[in-house]
Scaffold this motif. Structure first.
Motif, mmCIF file in Angstrom:
data_model
loop_
_atom_site.group_PDB
_atom_site.id
_atom_site.type_symbol
_atom_site.label_atom_id
_atom_site.label_comp_id
_atom_site.label_asym_id
_atom_site.label_seq_id
_atom_site.Cartn_x
_atom_site.Cartn_y
_atom_site.Cartn_z
ATOM 1 N N PHE A 134 -7.518 7.491 -2.136
ATOM 2 C CA PHE A 134 -6.866 6.676 -0.820
ATOM 3 C C PHE A 134 -7.141 5.183 -0.348
ATOM 4 O O PHE A 134 -6.393 4.367 -0.185
ATOM 5 C CB PHE A 134 -7.349 7.629 0.489
ATOM 6 C CG PHE A 134 -7.102 7.287 1.806
ATOM 7 C CD1 PHE A 134 -5.816 7.444 2.224
ATOM 8 C CD2 PHE A 134 -7.775 6.318 2.471
ATOM 9 C CE1 PHE A 134 -5.279 6.966 3.486
ATOM 10 C CE2 PHE A 134 -7.425 5.936 3.851
ATOM 11 C CZ PHE A 134 -6.299 6.116 4.139
ATOM 12 N N HIS A 168 -5.294 2.651 -2.858
ATOM 13 C CA HIS A 168 -3.794 2.460 -2.716
ATOM 14 C C HIS A 168 -3.690 1.936 -1.201
ATOM 15 O O HIS A 168 -2.834 0.976 -0.937
ATOM 16 C CB HIS A 168 -3.049 3.994 -3.025
ATOM 17 C CG HIS A 168 -3.202 3.934 -4.293
ATOM 18 N ND1 HIS A 168 -2.365 3.207 -5.423
ATOM 19 C CD2 HIS A 168 -3.563 5.122 -5.043
ATOM 20 C CE1 HIS A 168 -2.710 3.773 -6.404
ATOM 21 N NE2 HIS A 168 -3.362 4.870 -6.308
ATOM 22 N N SER A 169 -4.506 2.200 -0.192
ATOM 23 C CA SER A 169 -4.305 1.776 0.961
ATOM 24 C C SER A 169 -4.988 0.059 1.139
ATOM 25 O O SER A 169 -3.996 -0.454 1.773
ATOM 26 C CB SER A 169 -5.067 2.663 2.247
ATOM 27 O OG SER A 169 -6.550 2.531 1.898
ATOM 28 N N THR A 170 -5.778 -0.021 0.444
ATOM 29 C CA THR A 170 -6.171 -1.546 0.267
ATOM 30 C C THR A 170 -4.935 -2.352 -0.495
ATOM 31 O O THR A 170 -4.645 -3.257 -0.167
ATOM 32 C CB THR A 170 -7.432 -1.687 -0.547
ATOM 33 O OG1 THR A 170 -8.692 -0.866 0.139
ATOM 34 C CG2 THR A 170 -7.939 -3.155 -0.728
ATOM 35 N N ARG A 225 -2.053 -1.737 -0.587
ATOM 36 C CA ARG A 225 -0.900 -1.994 0.192
ATOM 37 C C ARG A 225 -1.047 -2.850 1.141
ATOM 38 O O ARG A 225 -0.091 -3.689 1.435
ATOM 39 C CB ARG A 225 -0.494 -0.555 1.134
ATOM 40 C CG ARG A 225 0.583 -0.485 2.014
ATOM 41 C CD ARG A 225 0.657 0.712 2.706
ATOM 42 N NE ARG A 225 2.090 0.811 3.248
ATOM 43 C CZ ARG A 225 2.607 1.902 4.037
ATOM 44 N NH1 ARG A 225 1.576 2.732 4.441
ATOM 45 N NH2 ARG A 225 3.730 2.149 4.329
ATOM 46 N N ASP A 242 6.067 -1.174 -1.279
ATOM 47 C CA ASP A 242 5.395 -0.485 -0.148
ATOM 48 C C ASP A 242 5.670 0.889 -0.158
ATOM 49 O O ASP A 242 4.863 1.927 -0.010
ATOM 50 C CB ASP A 242 6.067 -1.252 1.135
ATOM 51 C CG ASP A 242 5.097 -0.534 2.047
ATOM 52 O OD1 ASP A 242 3.930 -0.677 2.376
ATOM 53 O OD2 ASP A 242 5.660 0.269 2.967
ATOM 54 N N THR A 249 3.697 2.434 -2.709
ATOM 55 C CA THR A 249 2.069 2.718 -2.285
ATOM 56 C C THR A 249 1.876 3.523 -1.323
ATOM 57 O O THR A 249 1.028 4.255 -1.290
ATOM 58 C CB THR A 249 1.331 1.269 -2.065
ATOM 59 O OG1 THR A 249 2.189 0.464 -1.202
ATOM 60 C CG2 THR A 249 1.477 0.317 -3.287
ATOM 61 N N SER A 250 2.892 3.624 -0.369
ATOM 62 C CA SER A 250 2.857 4.446 0.515
ATOM 63 C C SER A 250 2.943 5.941 0.184
ATOM 64 O O SER A 250 2.254 7.086 0.725
ATOM 65 C CB SER A 250 4.108 4.366 1.451
ATOM 66 O OG SER A 250 4.183 5.503 2.469
ATOM 67 N N ILE A 258 -0.523 6.822 -1.285
ATOM 68 C CA ILE A 258 -1.337 7.033 -0.097
ATOM 69 C C ILE A 258 -0.963 8.663 0.451
ATOM 70 O O ILE A 258 -2.067 9.210 0.637
ATOM 71 C CB ILE A 258 -1.204 5.988 0.834
ATOM 72 C CG1 ILE A 258 -1.803 4.715 0.477
ATOM 73 C CG2 ILE A 258 -2.008 6.476 2.207
ATOM 74 C CD1 ILE A 258 -1.456 3.578 1.557
ATOM 75 N N GLU A 296 -3.913 11.599 1.066
ATOM 76 C CA GLU A 296 -3.713 12.302 2.680
ATOM 77 C C GLU A 296 -3.657 13.676 2.171
ATOM 78 O O GLU A 296 -4.305 14.396 2.842
ATOM 79 C CB GLU A 296 -2.856 11.561 3.325
ATOM 80 C CG GLU A 296 -3.522 10.146 3.867
ATOM 81 C CD GLU A 296 -2.322 9.370 4.879
ATOM 82 O OE1 GLU A 296 -1.172 10.247 4.966
ATOM 83 O OE2 GLU A 296 -2.637 8.341 5.280
ATOM 84 N N TYR A 320 1.978 2.063 10.187
ATOM 85 C CA TYR A 320 2.047 0.842 9.263
ATOM 86 C C TYR A 320 3.272 0.775 8.558
ATOM 87 O O TYR A 320 4.140 -0.116 8.303
ATOM 88 C CB TYR A 320 0.949 0.846 8.225
ATOM 89 C CG TYR A 320 -0.391 0.339 8.648
ATOM 90 C CD1 TYR A 320 -0.644 -1.039 9.185
ATOM 91 C CD2 TYR A 320 -1.417 1.248 8.877
ATOM 92 C CE1 TYR A 320 -1.632 -1.444 9.660
ATOM 93 C CE2 TYR A 320 -2.542 0.619 9.572
ATOM 94 C CZ TYR A 320 -2.987 -0.640 9.687
ATOM 95 O OH TYR A 320 -3.862 -1.077 10.131
#
Length: 159
Positions: free
Chosen positions: A18, A21-23, A25, A75, A78-79, A82, A86, A126
């Motif tokens: 998590f 991939h959030s970093t 993004r 995006d 990567t979303s 993420i 999650e 986001y």
């Protein structure tokens, strides 16, 4: 082969995925903003320059559209990654029953927070903010292409 993963290892693995991939993004979005700022400065300079640079304006405007599409697609990827982590974290929260519920309660908590807010005051994700930004910059790029092509074809009123 024996499964040597305990609950703590599984949570740590999903959490690192998590974070990665959030970093990623946020880094991608920062690069997007940097590139758009440079392209915007270039377009501003072309607008203030003489009429000899209109072809460059078309090129830069086209590049704005292409960059917006590329970063939108990055995006999306990567979303998706993420969301994968999650979902695993939600499953682990439910199975471990530790009562934390950060991930499994997030959607309900967001809906609850937004229930008494007006549309412009609602908390949005986001993803929605990023997609709106990509759409706006892409639209500005298309408008730039149209404007510079009209200038090249001399369809605008003389100043």
């Amino acid at each position: 082969m024996a499964n040597n993963f305990n609950s703590e290892h599984l949570v740590e693995h999903a959490w690192k995925y998590f974070i990665l991939h959030s970093t990623q993004r946020m880094t991608l979005f920062n690069y997007f903003l940097f590139i758009m700022a440079a392209l915007g400065a270039g377009l501003g300079a072309i607008l203030q320059a003489s009429n000899k640079l209109e072809y460059m304006g078309v090129y830069l405007s086209f590049f704005v559209v292409i960059v917006s599409i590329i970063f939108w697609k990055l995006d999306q990827r990567t979303s998706f990654l993420i969301k994968q982590s999650e979902n695993v974290l939600i499953d682990l929260e439910v199975r471990l029953g530790n009562g934390i519920g950060i991930f499994c309660n997030e959607e309900n908590n967001l809906s609850e927070q937004n229930s008494n807010r007006f549309s412009l005051n609602k908390i949005i994700t986001y993803g929605k903010i990023f997609r709106f930004t990509f759409f706006i910059t892409g639209t500005v790029g298309v408008m730039g292409i149209i404007m510079f092509v009209l200038k090249i074809l001399e369809c605008t009123p003389a100043s």
